[in-house]
Write a protein that holds these residues in place. Structure first.
Motif, PDB file in Angstrom:
ATOM      1  N   GLY A  63     -44.355  -3.285  12.620  1.00 20.07           N
ATOM      2  CA  GLY A  63     -44.158  -3.128  14.096  1.00 20.07           C
ATOM      3  C   GLY A  63     -44.343  -4.556  14.787  1.00 20.07           C
ATOM      4  O   GLY A  63     -44.375  -4.761  16.090  1.00 20.07           O
ATOM      5  N   ALA A  64     -43.876  -5.587  13.990  1.00 18.21           N
ATOM      6  CA  ALA A  64     -43.981  -6.883  14.600  1.00 18.21           C
ATOM      7  C   ALA A  64     -42.877  -7.711  13.916  1.00 18.21           C
ATOM      8  O   ALA A  64     -42.250  -7.617  12.822  1.00 18.21           O
ATOM      9  CB  ALA A  64     -45.238  -7.672  14.050  1.00 18.21           C
ATOM     10  N   GLU A  65     -42.496  -8.876  14.795  1.00 20.03           N
ATOM     11  CA  GLU A  65     -41.500  -9.740  14.387  1.00 20.03           C
ATOM     12  C   GLU A  65     -42.040 -11.001  14.222  1.00 20.03           C
ATOM     13  O   GLU A  65     -42.897 -11.377  14.885  1.00 20.03           O
ATOM     14  CB  GLU A  65     -40.412  -9.628  15.648  1.00 20.03           C
ATOM     15  CG  GLU A  65     -39.234 -10.687  15.143  1.00 20.03           C
ATOM     16  CD  GLU A  65     -38.085 -10.562  16.178  1.00 20.03           C
ATOM     17  OE1 GLU A  65     -37.079 -11.601  16.244  1.00 20.03           O
ATOM     18  OE2 GLU A  65     -38.134  -9.656  17.309  1.00 20.03           O
ATOM     19  N   LEU A  66     -41.740 -11.679  12.957  1.00 13.36           N
ATOM     20  CA  LEU A  66     -42.455 -12.908  12.624  1.00 13.36           C
ATOM     21  C   LEU A  66     -41.349 -13.891  12.518  1.00 13.36           C
ATOM     22  O   LEU A  66     -40.298 -14.074  11.800  1.00 13.36           O
ATOM     23  CB  LEU A  66     -43.058 -12.638  11.018  1.00 13.36           C
ATOM     24  CG  LEU A  66     -43.710 -13.832  10.309  1.00 13.36           C
ATOM     25  CD1 LEU A  66     -44.679 -14.349  11.101  1.00 13.36           C
ATOM     26  CD2 LEU A  66     -44.077 -13.606   8.824  1.00 13.36           C
ATOM     27  N   TRP A  67     -41.771 -15.039  13.239  1.00 12.00           N
ATOM     28  CA  TRP A  67     -40.778 -16.188  13.088  1.00 12.00           C
ATOM     29  C   TRP A  67     -41.820 -17.332  12.493  1.00 12.00           C
ATOM     30  O   TRP A  67     -43.033 -17.930  13.068  1.00 12.00           O
ATOM     31  CB  TRP A  67     -40.632 -16.934  14.551  1.00 12.00           C
ATOM     32  CG  TRP A  67     -39.801 -15.738  15.458  1.00 12.00           C
ATOM     33  CD1 TRP A  67     -39.083 -14.849  14.887  1.00 12.00           C
ATOM     34  CD2 TRP A  67     -39.365 -16.060  16.864  1.00 12.00           C
ATOM     35  NE1 TRP A  67     -38.435 -14.206  16.140  1.00 12.00           N
ATOM     36  CE2 TRP A  67     -38.595 -14.890  17.120  1.00 12.00           C
ATOM     37  CE3 TRP A  67     -39.668 -16.976  17.777  1.00 12.00           C
ATOM     38  CZ2 TRP A  67     -37.896 -14.735  18.335  1.00 12.00           C
ATOM     39  CZ3 TRP A  67     -39.250 -16.770  19.070  1.00 12.00           C
ATOM     40  CH2 TRP A  67     -38.183 -15.969  19.499  1.00 12.00           C
ATOM     41  N   VAL A 104     -45.764 -15.978  16.025  1.00  9.23           N
ATOM     42  CA  VAL A 104     -44.927 -17.336  15.823  1.00  9.23           C
ATOM     43  C   VAL A 104     -45.835 -18.219  15.160  1.00  9.23           C
ATOM     44  O   VAL A 104     -47.099 -18.467  15.531  1.00  9.23           O
ATOM     45  CB  VAL A 104     -44.326 -17.785  17.338  1.00  9.23           C
ATOM     46  CG1 VAL A 104     -43.598 -19.074  16.797  1.00  9.23           C
ATOM     47  CG2 VAL A 104     -43.468 -16.854  17.868  1.00  9.23           C
ATOM     48  N   HIS A 105     -45.406 -18.738  14.027  1.00  9.68           N
ATOM     49  CA  HIS A 105     -46.328 -19.698  13.233  1.00  9.68           C
ATOM     50  C   HIS A 105     -45.607 -21.028  12.775  1.00  9.68           C
ATOM     51  O   HIS A 105     -44.464 -20.783  12.294  1.00  9.68           O
ATOM     52  CB  HIS A 105     -47.215 -19.053  12.344  1.00  9.68           C
ATOM     53  CG  HIS A 105     -48.398 -19.496  12.216  1.00  9.68           C
ATOM     54  ND1 HIS A 105     -49.517 -19.324  12.659  1.00  9.68           N
ATOM     55  CD2 HIS A 105     -48.838 -20.718  11.283  1.00  9.68           C
ATOM     56  CE1 HIS A 105     -50.654 -19.954  12.305  1.00  9.68           C
ATOM     57  NE2 HIS A 105     -50.396 -20.783  11.274  1.00  9.68           N
ATOM     58  N   GLY A 106     -46.256 -22.169  12.744  1.00  7.66           N
ATOM     59  CA  GLY A 106     -45.501 -23.023  12.122  1.00  7.66           C
ATOM     60  C   GLY A 106     -45.969 -23.494  10.816  1.00  7.66           C
ATOM     61  O   GLY A 106     -47.024 -23.406  10.056  1.00  7.66           O
ATOM     62  N   ASP A 107     -45.064 -23.999   9.895  1.00  2.00           N
ATOM     63  CA  ASP A 107     -45.317 -24.047   8.500  1.00  2.00           C
ATOM     64  C   ASP A 107     -46.043 -25.462   8.347  1.00  2.00           C
ATOM     65  O   ASP A 107     -46.423 -25.687   7.149  1.00  2.00           O
ATOM     66  CB  ASP A 107     -44.007 -24.127   7.661  1.00  2.00           C
ATOM     67  CG  ASP A 107     -42.936 -25.211   7.849  1.00  2.00           C
ATOM     68  OD1 ASP A 107     -43.256 -26.373   8.809  1.00  2.00           O
ATOM     69  OD2 ASP A 107     -41.836 -25.433   7.324  1.00  2.00           O
ATOM     70  N   PRO A 125     -50.240 -15.816   9.598  1.00  2.00           N
ATOM     71  CA  PRO A 125     -49.171 -15.081  10.111  1.00  2.00           C
ATOM     72  C   PRO A 125     -48.814 -14.044   9.190  1.00  2.00           C
ATOM     73  O   PRO A 125     -48.437 -12.785   9.622  1.00  2.00           O
ATOM     74  CB  PRO A 125     -48.222 -16.018  10.655  1.00  2.00           C
ATOM     75  CG  PRO A 125     -48.388 -17.050   9.460  1.00  2.00           C
ATOM     76  CD  PRO A 125     -49.938 -17.392   9.326  1.00  2.00           C
ATOM     77  N   ARG A 126     -48.681 -14.251   8.068  1.00  2.00           N
ATOM     78  CA  ARG A 126     -48.043 -13.209   7.043  1.00  2.00           C
ATOM     79  C   ARG A 126     -49.343 -11.927   7.078  1.00  2.00           C
ATOM     80  O   ARG A 126     -48.558 -10.923   6.943  1.00  2.00           O
ATOM     81  CB  ARG A 126     -47.960 -13.892   5.661  1.00  2.00           C
ATOM     82  CG  ARG A 126     -46.562 -14.677   5.610  1.00  2.00           C
ATOM     83  CD  ARG A 126     -46.679 -15.689   4.398  1.00  2.00           C
ATOM     84  NE  ARG A 126     -45.252 -16.389   4.524  1.00  2.00           N
ATOM     85  CZ  ARG A 126     -45.096 -17.372   3.527  1.00  2.00           C
ATOM     86  NH1 ARG A 126     -46.207 -17.738   2.760  1.00  2.00           N
ATOM     87  NH2 ARG A 126     -44.001 -17.949   3.693  1.00  2.00           N
ATOM     88  N   MET A 127     -50.501 -12.298   6.936  1.00  2.00           N
ATOM     89  CA  MET A 127     -51.371 -11.141   6.860  1.00  2.00           C
ATOM     90  C   MET A 127     -51.126 -10.345   8.320  1.00  2.00           C
ATOM     91  O   MET A 127     -51.292  -9.238   8.257  1.00  2.00           O
ATOM     92  CB  MET A 127     -52.958 -11.705   6.970  1.00  2.00           C
ATOM     93  CG  MET A 127     -53.834 -10.698   6.730  1.00  2.00           C
ATOM     94  SD  MET A 127     -55.381 -11.668   6.676  1.00  2.00           S
ATOM     95  CE  MET A 127     -55.268 -12.651   5.172  1.00  2.00           C
ATOM     96  N   LEU A 128     -51.059 -11.322   9.328  1.00  2.00           N
ATOM     97  CA  LEU A 128     -50.707 -10.377  10.717  1.00  2.00           C
ATOM     98  C   LEU A 128     -49.435  -9.422  10.744  1.00  2.00           C
ATOM     99  O   LEU A 128     -49.685  -8.274  11.101  1.00  2.00           O
ATOM    100  CB  LEU A 128     -50.823 -11.247  11.856  1.00  2.00           C
ATOM    101  CG  LEU A 128     -52.117 -12.238  12.132  1.00  2.00           C
ATOM    102  CD1 LEU A 128     -51.697 -13.174  13.208  1.00  2.00           C
ATOM    103  CD2 LEU A 128     -53.139 -11.186  12.521  1.00  2.00           C
TER     104      LEU A 128
END
Length: 297
Positions: free
Chosen positions: A266-270, A243-246, A256-259
């Motif tokens: 294998g990850a969900e990105l918010w 989870v990351h804020g813009d 977060p995009r690199m992660l």
């Protein structure tokens, strides 16, 4: 403060702070006392063997200069406790815990002690939720402490560490990293340059101690611990949420995009529109969504 003797929790001094809640002092594998609080699920789920909810427990890892008593952390606990039991703790060098902060390195041991406590209370499933520095710690913890039947590639670990009560006893079943960095030594934003000054300079560490109530270790990392982006591929098969804020002033969106890319699906990105940094910027709506994800995965 009380300490834990003989086994991770037997013989510890625990006092109730609210009905069903507990405050205690854990002992890490490198011998530090860590303050921790257990809050039961407020929906009245069935208790486990030691009075804990036998279902999911969420373990919250705060950001740098935080502690379990900070208002933003307590707010997160209040929301999470509507869905699951919650354990909070103060990292070494923070709040009432012992030692000095290593800014994400040995803090893995603090998190492992808290996860092991959750399991000792009868919880079948434990989800770690970390903010900022705590986010980097939950990612490394997810790589270092693995579930039964899995094993990390230890050749990729900069410093394998022992688990509190055994590696298998301290693993997370799912991991949530909020506002976490992807790589170490990032100085691309003004807040991170200020943070590096606090951590690396004698005057900065005095500011950290007396201004932020955070005691910081003056030693440099040796060896440099596994970075968050290197840890992410080792977390599977445990579910991972990033989870990351813009509007994060510390870490821009390439982190977060690199992660997420490192997780290889294998990850969900918010990516949260309008959100700033870590627990202070996480509103009730987002915290509720995170809690719902934690209990559903």
């Amino acid at each position: 403060m009380s300490s834990v003797s003989e086994s991770p929790f037997r013989g510890s001094s625990v006092r109730l702070i609210t009905p069903g809640a507990r405050r205690t002092t854990l002992r890490t594998d490198d011998g530090l006392p860590i303050e921790a609080v257990y809050a039961p699920c407020t929906t009245g789920a069935a208790p486990g063997a030691d009075g804990g909810d036998a279902g999911t427990a969420i373990v919250v890892a705060h950001g740098f200069t935080g502690s379990l008593d900070r208002p933003a952390v307590r707010r997160a606990v209040g929301v999470f406790a509507q869905r699951a039991a919650v354990i909070t703790f103060s990292f070494r060098g923070h709040g009432g815990s012992g030692g000095r902060s290593t800014v994400g390195d040995r803090e893995v041991l603090d998190l492992a002690a808290a996860v092991a406590w959750a399991r000792s209370l009868g919880h079948r499933r434990v989800v770690t939720v970390g903010f900022s520095m705590g986010g980097s710690v939950v990612l490394r913890h997810g790589a270092l402490y693995t579930a039964p039947g899995t094993s990390p590639d230890t050749a990729q670990l900069a410093r394998p560490v022992p688990a509190h009560g055994g590696r298998m006893a301290a693993h997370a079943d799912a991991v949530v990293a909020v506002s976490a960095p992807a790589r170490w030594y990032y100085r691309g934003t003004a807040p991170m340059r200020r943070l590096h000054w606090v951590v690396t300079r004698p005057t900065g560490r005095l500011v950290g101690r007396y201004g932020f109530r955070t005691r910081i270790d003056r030693k440099e990392w040796d060896p440099v611990p596994l970075s968050p982006v290197e840890a992410v591929p080792l977390i599977a098969p445990a579910p991972l949420l990033i989870v990351h804020g813009d509007q994060d002033p510390y870490f821009p969106l390439d982190h977060p995009r690199m992660l997420a890319d490192a997780a290889q699906g294998g990850a969900e990105l918010w990516l949260q529109r309008g959100m700033g940094h870590a627990e202070n910027a996480a509103d009730e709506s987002l915290l509720t969504r995170i809690a719902d994800w934690a209990v559903a995965e």
